[in-house]
Structure formats: C-alpha cells, structure tokens
Write a protein that holds these residues in place. Structure first.
Motif, mmCIF file in Angstrom:
data_model
loop_
_atom_site.group_PDB
_atom_site.id
_atom_site.type_symbol
_atom_site.label_atom_id
_atom_site.label_comp_id
_atom_site.label_asym_id
_atom_site.label_seq_id
_atom_site.Cartn_x
_atom_site.Cartn_y
_atom_site.Cartn_z
ATOM 1 N N GLY A 1 -44.011 -5.209 77.361
ATOM 2 C CA GLY A 1 -42.604 -4.804 77.419
ATOM 3 C C GLY A 1 -41.759 -5.734 78.288
ATOM 4 O O GLY A 1 -42.208 -6.196 79.336
ATOM 5 N N PRO A 2 -40.520 -6.016 77.887
ATOM 6 C CA PRO A 2 -39.687 -6.919 78.681
ATOM 7 C C PRO A 2 -39.249 -6.339 80.028
ATOM 8 O O PRO A 2 -39.122 -7.087 81.001
ATOM 9 N N ASN A 3 -39.038 -5.029 80.093
ATOM 10 C CA ASN A 3 -38.510 -4.469 81.345
ATOM 11 C C ASN A 3 -39.548 -4.449 82.468
ATOM 12 O O ASN A 3 -39.238 -4.858 83.589
ATOM 13 N N PRO A 4 -40.790 -4.036 82.201
ATOM 14 C CA PRO A 4 -41.796 -4.190 83.255
ATOM 15 C C PRO A 4 -42.043 -5.655 83.620
ATOM 16 O O PRO A 4 -42.303 -5.967 84.786
ATOM 17 N N GLU B 1 -47.484 7.455 75.781
ATOM 18 C CA GLU B 1 -47.909 8.018 77.071
ATOM 19 C C GLU B 1 -46.729 8.209 78.032
ATOM 20 O O GLU B 1 -46.774 9.046 78.916
ATOM 21 N N GLN B 2 -45.653 7.419 77.809
ATOM 22 C CA GLN B 2 -44.477 7.519 78.682
ATOM 23 C C GLN B 2 -43.681 8.802 78.448
ATOM 24 O O GLN B 2 -42.781 9.128 79.218
ATOM 25 N N LYS B 3 -44.016 9.526 77.382
ATOM 26 C CA LYS B 3 -43.304 10.778 77.075
ATOM 27 C C LYS B 3 -44.169 12.002 77.416
ATOM 28 O O LYS B 3 -43.776 13.138 77.131
ATOM 29 N N ALA B 4 -45.347 11.779 78.002
ATOM 30 C CA ALA B 4 -46.210 12.905 78.397
ATOM 31 C C ALA B 4 -45.554 13.638 79.573
ATOM 32 O O ALA B 4 -44.883 13.012 80.393
ATOM 33 N N ILE C 1 -36.502 9.937 82.014
ATOM 34 C CA ILE C 1 -36.070 9.157 80.847
ATOM 35 C C ILE C 1 -37.294 8.746 80.010
ATOM 36 O O ILE C 1 -37.176 8.424 78.836
ATOM 37 N N GLY C 2 -38.475 8.776 80.629
ATOM 38 C CA GLY C 2 -39.700 8.452 79.886
ATOM 39 C C GLY C 2 -39.782 6.987 79.531
ATOM 40 O O GLY C 2 -40.099 6.624 78.391
ATOM 41 N N SER C 3 -39.464 6.122 80.477
ATOM 42 C CA SER C 3 -39.560 4.681 80.215
ATOM 43 C C SER C 3 -40.282 3.993 81.374
ATOM 44 O O SER C 3 -40.411 4.535 82.471
ATOM 45 N N ILE C 4 -40.715 2.778 81.072
ATOM 46 C CA ILE C 4 -41.464 1.927 82.000
ATOM 47 C C ILE C 4 -40.540 0.754 82.366
ATOM 48 O O ILE C 4 -39.821 0.281 81.460
ATOM 49 N N PRO C 5 -40.524 0.227 83.529
ATOM 50 C CA PRO C 5 -41.430 0.429 84.658
ATOM 51 C C PRO C 5 -40.995 1.595 85.564
ATOM 52 O O PRO C 5 -39.839 1.976 85.597
ATOM 53 N N VAL C 6 -42.009 2.101 86.301
ATOM 54 C CA VAL C 6 -41.768 3.070 87.374
ATOM 55 C C VAL C 6 -42.617 2.630 88.562
ATOM 56 O O VAL C 6 -43.799 2.314 88.396
ATOM 57 N N SER D 1 -37.386 4.357 89.176
ATOM 58 C CA SER D 1 -37.387 3.715 87.862
ATOM 59 C C SER D 1 -36.169 2.813 87.776
ATOM 60 O O SER D 1 -35.405 2.722 88.737
ATOM 61 N N GLU D 2 -36.016 2.141 86.643
ATOM 62 C CA GLU D 2 -35.006 1.105 86.413
ATOM 63 C C GLU D 2 -35.467 -0.200 87.079
ATOM 64 O O GLU D 2 -35.576 -0.296 88.312
ATOM 65 N N SER D 3 -35.696 -1.195 86.231
ATOM 66 C CA SER D 3 -36.281 -2.457 86.712
ATOM 67 C C SER D 3 -35.478 -3.091 87.848
ATOM 68 O O SER D 3 -36.058 -3.554 88.842
ATOM 69 N N VAL D 4 -34.140 -3.068 87.749
ATOM 70 C CA VAL D 4 -33.344 -3.730 88.799
ATOM 71 C C VAL D 4 -33.430 -2.950 90.108
ATOM 72 O O VAL D 4 -33.500 -3.544 91.196
HETATM 73 N N1 LIG Z 1 -33.096 0.155 81.812
HETATM 74 C C1 LIG Z 1 -34.522 0.326 81.921
HETATM 75 C C2 LIG Z 1 -35.138 0.140 80.546
HETATM 76 C C3 LIG Z 1 -36.589 0.595 80.506
HETATM 77 C C4 LIG Z 1 -37.167 0.526 79.092
HETATM 78 O O1 LIG Z 1 -36.448 0.679 78.083
HETATM 79 N N2 LIG Z 1 -38.482 0.279 79.025
HETATM 80 C C5 LIG Z 1 -39.147 0.231 77.754
HETATM 81 C C6 LIG Z 1 -40.311 -0.748 77.845
HETATM 82 S S1 LIG Z 1 -39.784 -2.440 77.919
HETATM 83 C C7 LIG Z 1 -39.731 1.595 77.438
HETATM 84 O O2 LIG Z 1 -40.275 2.244 78.299
HETATM 85 N N3 LIG Z 1 -39.651 1.995 76.150
HETATM 86 C C8 LIG Z 1 -40.252 3.177 75.669
HETATM 87 C C9 LIG Z 1 -39.321 4.357 75.587
HETATM 88 O O3 LIG Z 1 -38.144 4.236 75.987
HETATM 89 O O4 LIG Z 1 -39.787 5.400 75.124
HETATM 90 C C10 LIG Z 1 -35.097 -0.654 82.946
HETATM 91 O O5 LIG Z 1 -34.439 -1.673 83.212
HETATM 92 O O6 LIG Z 1 -36.161 -0.407 83.526
#
Ligand SMILES: N[C@@H](CCC(=O)N[C@@H](CS)C(=O)NCC(=O)O)C(=O)O
Length: 203
Positions: A9-12, A37-40, A49-54, A64-67
């Motif tokens: 993934g680009p954000n992690p 797995e991010q939605k478990a 929000i169920g996204s990576i990275p954390v 969370s949020e990469s920045v």
């Molecule tokens: N704005 C967030 C974006 C995070 C994001 O969208 N991560 C992607 C992976 S690159 C993700 O978890 N996608 C799966 C999903 O949203 O269910 C950040 O900068 O961390």
C-alpha cells in the motif's frame, strides 16, 4: 510500539520511507487488506476508518493518518528535521503536503477506485469519474514539474516529509494505478530518479 503496515500500500510506505530517512526502526505488523483484516472489529477499535497505517503506542494509544504518524516521529526524533525548522519552511512544507494530497493523491485515489479492475468488486465504478480524475492527475504532475524546475526537492533545497509522501504516492500512480507521468516532464523525472536512488526508497 508497533506500526500496522501493508507492504503493497502507498500510505504505509509513506511512513516506512519517512522512518528510513530518520533512521528509526519500528516493529511492523502486516495487515492483509485483500482479506479485509482492516475492517475487523478489533482493528476498527484502533482506527474507526479501517485503514492502514496505524501506529500503536505502548499504552495502547493509536495514531492513524500517515502524515500524523510522521509528525509524531518528527517530534520524538527531531534529527534530521523533515518538517522544516523556520516558520517559513514549516509553512511551505504544510502547503506542499496539502497540494500533494489534494491535487495529486485524491485524483489518483479516484482513478484507482473508479477505473481499476482490482477495486471493481468493492464499489459501483463510474468510468467517467476515472477519466476526469486521470486528467486531474496529469495537472498534478505538471504542477510538481513546475515547482521542481527551480527547487531540488518539492519544498525547497532540502529533502522533507513531502518528498517521502510524494514518492510513495507517485510510485503507486505510475505502477498499480496505471497513470504514469510523461517522461517529457524532465524536472519531475530528475526528482523521481534522485529520491528513488536514496536508500529510504527501498522501505
Ligand atoms: N489518508 C490515509 C489513507 C489511508 C489508506 O487509504 N490506506 C489504504 C492502504 S494504502 C487502506 O487502508 N485501504 C483499505 C481500506 O480503506 O479499506 C493516510 O494517509 O494514512
């Protein structure tokens, strides 16, 4: 402390590049996005929000949020400074972070969501949205190329967090999303070659 990561993934990757530039080592925990797995429920408790990275701290606090994660490490490990030192540097870096996010990564994300076969099963795709955003991605490339005509790095003479964020986003756009920049954008290509040659790009 541990960083919930997803290799592809680009954000992690933004955070991994930033940490490599800082010379900071953080244990990684792979979360398989393809298996959702991010939605478990256990993961949503860390990031609703169920996204990576954390980033999970030792007391269980989650960022969370990469920045935001990069900013935390900047405060914890100020050397080398990657978010600027003077008021002007800090403002320029913030400006370019927002430009990269809003004028580049948002349209890249829209092309990914509405125009890529891999995401077709997740959303009802609108091909016109993908087409319109492809054009916006190319406008973003031009904006970056113009800035790099007179600056070594995106926010000026020094490598900053913006370069780490942009490299991860641009490689994603060029690769998996399939919206490469035109190599005639010579300043952008010069920058891309230079930041890709840094050891941190391997992160
Ligand atoms: N704005 C967030 C974006 C995070 C994001 O969208 N991560 C992607 C992976 S690159 C993700 O978890 N996608 C799966 C999903 O949203 O269910 C950040 O900068 O961390």
């Amino acid at each position: 402390m541990k960083l919930y990561d997803y290799k592809a993934g680009p954000n992690p990757r933004r955070v991994r590049i930033f940490l490599a530039e800082k010379g900071v080592d953080v244990p990684l925990v792979e979360v398989d996005i393809l298996k959702r797995e991010q939605k478990a429920p256990e993961f949503l408790a860390k990031n609703p929000i169920g996204s990576i990275p954390v980033l999970e701290l030792d007391d269980g606090t989650c960022i969370s949020e990469s920045v935001a994660i990069c900013r935390y490490f900047e405060e914890m490990y100020p050397d080398p400074p990657l978010f600027g030192q003077t008021p002007l540097e800090k403002a320029m870096i913030e400006m370019w972070l927002r430009r990269v996010e809003l004028n580049f990564m948002v349209p890249v994300g829209m092309v990914w969501i509405h125009g890529h076969p891999l995401t077709a099963r997740l959303v009802k795709q609108i091909p016109e949205a993908a087409n319109q955003n492809r054009a916006r991605v190319h406008l973003g490339y031009k904006l970056l190329n113009t800035q790099l005509a007179t600056n070594t790095f995106i926010a000026g003479d020094d490598y900053t967090v913006v370069d780490a964020i942009l490299l991860a986003s641009l490689d994603f756009a060029n690769g998996l999303v399939g919206v490469p920049y035109d190599e005639g954008l010579a300043h952008l290509k010069r920058w891309h070659d230079a930041v890709s040659a840094r050891p941190s790009a391997q992160a």
